[in-house]
Enzyme design. Structure first.
Site, short mmCIF file in Angstrom:
data_model
loop_
_atom_site.label_atom_id
_atom_site.label_comp_id
_atom_site.label_asym_id
_atom_site.label_seq_id
_atom_site.Cartn_x
_atom_site.Cartn_y
_atom_site.Cartn_z
N ASN A 9 0.88 -1.17 0.00
CA ASN A 9 0.00 0.00 0.00
C ASN A 9 0.91 1.21 0.00
O ASN A 9 1.47 1.58 1.03
CB ASN A 9 -0.88 -0.03 1.26
N LYS A 11 0.26 4.27 -0.36
CA LYS A 11 -0.31 5.52 0.18
C LYS A 11 0.02 6.68 -0.78
O LYS A 11 0.15 6.45 -1.98
CB LYS A 11 0.16 5.76 1.61
N GLU A 97 -6.89 5.03 7.45
CA GLU A 97 -6.67 6.45 7.13
C GLU A 97 -7.87 7.02 6.38
O GLU A 97 -8.21 8.20 6.55
CB GLU A 97 -5.37 6.60 6.32
N GLU A 167 -5.79 -4.62 10.44
CA GLU A 167 -4.75 -3.60 10.65
C GLU A 167 -5.07 -2.81 11.91
O GLU A 167 -5.82 -1.82 11.85
CB GLU A 167 -4.71 -2.64 9.45
P1 PGA Z 1 2.68 0.36 7.68
O1 PGA Z 1 1.24 0.59 7.00
O2 PGA Z 1 3.20 -0.96 7.12
O3 PGA Z 1 3.50 1.53 7.23
O4 PGA Z 1 2.47 0.31 9.15
C1 PGA Z 1 0.35 -0.47 6.77
C2 PGA Z 1 -0.92 0.05 6.15
O5 PGA Z 1 -1.34 1.17 6.52
O6 PGA Z 1 -1.53 -0.60 5.28
#
Ligand code: PGA
Length: 252
Positions: A9, A11, A97, A167
């Site tokens: 992901n 983002k 998020e 998550e």
């Molecule tokens: P992270 O994010 O691996 O940076 O903790 C995971 C996610 O938000 O899917």
């Protein structure tokens, strides 16, 4: 036996030059993976690039969000059909998020899940509790409600063509990973919740863990019986690290 999947992901990260290198590395390294699938969920503007680099490879790609609506007057929204046009296989729905920063409620997430499924995408449905919810013993209540909203709107059978990602919000981007035992307990809870509606679908459901997964902790997490892979944020931007996580998911 359930499949294994590691999905990145990205983002709101990336640029054309960096993506080219990262996608190229993933494409080449993923060819040797055995018993584990690999995917990247990139920002919308880079879907074209992802398709160009990853076409005819073993790596799938997808979006990070999708409109709950079809085509029409919805400024800024990207439909599931548009994602399909770029040959996306996956789309993340209900990431924490999106829930916390963009105010998406369970009902909106369920509608997005439905739009994705209907267009032939595989939704990666994210669920998870905040630190306060965990500390007050509400993990099951919160995660249960997140799952129930989708089941109530779309039916348990819709889970048959989906992936779920557990998550815990307190573990995302914090460097604080759930212990394998904590994650396993949540995954077993999720599977049981689905099994109450449909045992066969629950037994086949791929449930990913996400939240500060790194090469150093992936093996322990993926060794747990109900953890079928990972949804990877920060570590998905570093080619070697991401591929090491993919290799930790292999079943040879
Ligand atoms: P992270 O994010 O691996 O940076 O903790 C995971 C996610 O938000 O899917």
């Amino acid at each position: 036996m359930r499949g294994r999947l590691v999905a990145g992901n990205w983002k709101s990260n990336g640029d054309l030059a960096a993506n080219e290198a990262l996608l190229g590395h993933i494409r080449a390294a993923a060819a040797d993976l055995q018993g584990a699938a690999c995917a990247v969920c990139v920002p919308y503007p880079y879907l074209f690039q992802a398709r160009q680099v990853l076409a005819h490879s073993t790596v799938a790609w997808g979006g990070q969000d999708v409109s709950q609506f079809g085509a029409g007057a919805y400024t800024g929204a990207v439909t599931a059909v548009m994602l399909r046009e770029f040959d996306c296989r996956y789309v993340i729905v209900g990431h924490s998020e999106r829930r916390s920063v963009f105010g998406e409620r369970n009902e909106v997430v369920a509608a997005k899940f439905g739009a994705a499924s209907q267009a032939g995408l595989t939704p990666i449905l994210c669920v998870g509790e905040t630190l306060q919810e965990r500390e007050t013993g509400k993990m099951e209540e919160v995660v249960g409600a997140q799952l129930d909203a989708v089941i109530a709107a779309k039916g348990a059978a819709a889970m048959g063509s989906a992936v779920v990602a557990y998550e815990p919000v307190w573990a995302i981007g914090t460097g604080k990973t759930a212990t394998p035992e904590q994650a396993q307990a949540a995954h077993a809870f999720i599977r049981a919740r689905i099994a109450a509606h449909h045992a066969v679908i629950a037994s086949k459901l791929v449930i990913l863990y996400g939240g500060s997964v790194k090469a150093a902790n992936a093996g322990q997490l993926f060794a747990m019986p109900d953890i079928d892979g990972g949804l990877i944020g920060g570590a998905a931007l570093v080619a070697e690290e991401f591929m090491a996580i993919c290799r930790a998911a292999e079943r040879r």
